[in-house]
Design a protein around this motif. Structure first.
Motif, PDB file in Angstrom:
ATOM      1  N   SER A  23       0.857  -1.170   0.000  1.00 16.50           N
ATOM      2  CA  SER A  23       0.000   0.000   0.000  1.00 16.50           C
ATOM      3  C   SER A  23       0.901   1.229   0.000  1.00 16.50           C
ATOM      4  O   SER A  23       1.833   1.308   0.793  1.00 16.50           O
ATOM      5  CB  SER A  23      -0.875  -0.008   1.258  1.00 16.50           C
ATOM      6  OG  SER A  23      -1.537   1.224   1.397  1.00 16.50           O
ATOM      7  N   GLN A  51      -1.411   1.398 -10.898  1.00 18.85           N
ATOM      8  CA  GLN A  51      -1.539   0.117 -10.195  1.00 18.85           C
ATOM      9  C   GLN A  51      -1.454   0.467  -8.719  1.00 18.85           C
ATOM     10  O   GLN A  51      -0.420   0.879  -8.228  1.00 18.85           O
ATOM     11  CB  GLN A  51      -0.419  -0.841 -10.618  1.00 18.85           C
ATOM     12  CG  GLN A  51      -0.493  -2.214  -9.958  1.00 18.85           C
ATOM     13  CD  GLN A  51       0.366  -2.296  -8.710  1.00 18.85           C
ATOM     14  OE1 GLN A  51       1.496  -1.844  -8.691  1.00 18.85           O
ATOM     15  NE2 GLN A  51      -0.183  -2.882  -7.659  1.00 18.85           N
ATOM     16  N   ARG A  54      -2.538  -2.613  -2.535  1.00 20.27           N
ATOM     17  CA  ARG A  54      -3.445  -2.811  -1.398  1.00 20.27           C
ATOM     18  C   ARG A  54      -3.970  -1.503  -0.817  1.00 20.27           C
ATOM     19  O   ARG A  54      -4.612  -1.489   0.222  1.00 20.27           O
ATOM     20  CB  ARG A  54      -2.723  -3.561  -0.288  1.00 20.27           C
ATOM     21  CG  ARG A  54      -2.215  -4.921  -0.671  1.00 20.27           C
ATOM     22  CD  ARG A  54      -1.681  -5.691   0.542  1.00 20.27           C
ATOM     23  NE  ARG A  54      -0.802  -6.770   0.198  1.00 20.27           N
ATOM     24  CZ  ARG A  54      -1.152  -7.883  -0.426  1.00 20.27           C
ATOM     25  NH1 ARG A  54      -2.406  -8.060  -0.783  1.00 20.27           N
ATOM     26  NH2 ARG A  54      -0.277  -8.820  -0.708  1.00 20.27           N
ATOM     27  N   SER A  56      -5.927   1.938   0.141  1.00 17.98           N
ATOM     28  CA  SER A  56      -7.350   2.205   0.375  1.00 17.98           C
ATOM     29  C   SER A  56      -7.808   3.447  -0.386  1.00 17.98           C
ATOM     30  O   SER A  56      -9.002   3.641  -0.599  1.00 17.98           O
ATOM     31  CB  SER A  56      -7.617   2.380   1.867  1.00 17.98           C
ATOM     32  OG  SER A  56      -6.812   3.423   2.392  1.00 17.98           O
ATOM     33  N   VAL A  58      -8.688   5.440  -3.492  1.00 11.44           N
ATOM     34  CA  VAL A  58      -9.084   5.112  -4.864  1.00 11.44           C
ATOM     35  C   VAL A  58      -9.002   6.383  -5.706  1.00 11.44           C
ATOM     36  O   VAL A  58      -9.690   7.364  -5.424  1.00 11.44           O
ATOM     37  CB  VAL A  58     -10.519   4.538  -4.909  1.00 11.44           C
ATOM     38  CG1 VAL A  58     -10.937   4.248  -6.349  1.00 11.44           C
ATOM     39  CG2 VAL A  58     -10.606   3.280  -4.053  1.00 11.44           C
ATOM     40  N   TYR A  74      -7.199   2.911 -13.347  1.00 14.54           N
ATOM     41  CA  TYR A  74      -6.444   2.252 -12.282  1.00 14.54           C
ATOM     42  C   TYR A  74      -6.883   0.806 -12.135  1.00 14.54           C
ATOM     43  O   TYR A  74      -7.940   0.399 -12.626  1.00 14.54           O
ATOM     44  CB  TYR A  74      -6.618   2.988 -10.955  1.00 14.54           C
ATOM     45  CG  TYR A  74      -8.029   2.965 -10.413  1.00 14.54           C
ATOM     46  CD1 TYR A  74      -8.487   1.902  -9.627  1.00 14.54           C
ATOM     47  CD2 TYR A  74      -8.910   3.997 -10.699  1.00 14.54           C
ATOM     48  CE1 TYR A  74      -9.782   1.874  -9.152  1.00 14.54           C
ATOM     49  CE2 TYR A  74     -10.215   3.977 -10.222  1.00 14.54           C
ATOM     50  CZ  TYR A  74     -10.637   2.913  -9.448  1.00 14.54           C
ATOM     51  OH  TYR A  74     -11.927   2.877  -8.987  1.00 14.54           O
ATOM     52  N   THR A  76      -5.943  -2.778  -9.155  1.00 14.88           N
ATOM     53  CA  THR A  76      -5.240  -3.122  -7.915  1.00 14.88           C
ATOM     54  C   THR A  76      -4.014  -3.975  -8.180  1.00 14.88           C
ATOM     55  O   THR A  76      -2.899  -3.599  -7.834  1.00 14.88           O
ATOM     56  CB  THR A  76      -6.184  -3.836  -6.918  1.00 14.88           C
ATOM     57  OG1 THR A  76      -6.787  -4.950  -7.575  1.00 14.88           O
ATOM     58  CG2 THR A  76      -7.240  -2.891  -6.386  1.00 14.88           C
TER      59      THR A  76
END
Length: 181
Positions: A23, A51, A54, A56, A58, A74, A76
């Motif tokens: 993240s 990309q 993890r 949070s 967005v 985008y 994940t």
């Protein structure tokens, strides 16, 4: 690197952003700002693909108007980012050594953004060493706009992966080995 006309009518000039498997919300937030998107657009880029791993946070999607704004999308994770790296005109990456060296091997212009939230951040030392050698640009999330605005891709030197001596010497120095040659 640095060759080609930024004002050519190529159909796509993609900026690929990767945070790896972790993240790194501060990087995703930085590329999602209007000023960073505008700076990329002014440099001739047409698409921004993030990309986000993890994270949070967005980012906002934009369809982009040709000649007027950047298209933004985008995802994940992907089983392989190799194709995204190959199609990119510019890569903005976290400081993971795998992402750095894969991008350099493909001779893609690279901005490495250091995650200041990591406690024991040896990755930043690698990124800064490679930036000192002019193989890439290094930035902090809050400095990404400035880095993009002033970057000169022609100033980058292609990394030659065949010669590991400079990197080996750096690692030896880092872990305290002396070189008796």
């Amino acid at each position: 690197m640095g060759e080609g006309d930024d004002h050519s009518l190529k159909s796509k000039k993609i900026v690929f952003v990767t945070v790896g498997t972790t993240s790194f919300d501060s990087l995703v937030k930085a590329v999602d700002t209007r000023e960073v998107r505008q700076a990329l657009f002014e440099k001739g880029y047409t698409h921004l693909l993030i990309q986000m791993g993890r994270g949070s946070y967005v980012p906002n999607k934009y369809s982009g108007e040709p000649g007027n704004s950047l298209s933004v999308d985008y995802f994940t994770f992907s089983s392989s980012i190799a194709e995204f790296l190959k199609s990119a005109s510019l890569v903005i990456s976290h400081a993971g050594s795998g992402s750095i060296f894969e991008t350099l091997r493909l001779q893609k212009p690279l901005i490495v953004v250091v995650n200041e939230d990591l406690m024991d951040n040896h990755q930043s030392e690698l990124a800064e060493e490679l930036a000192d050698r002019k193989h890439l640009f290094c930035a902090r999330p809050q400095m990404l706009y400035e880095t993009i605005s002033v970057m000169d891709l022609a100033s980058l030197i292609v990394y030659q992966p065949g010669n590991a001596t400079p990197v080996a010497k750096f690692i030896d120095k880092f872990i305290g080995f002396s070189n008796n040659e």
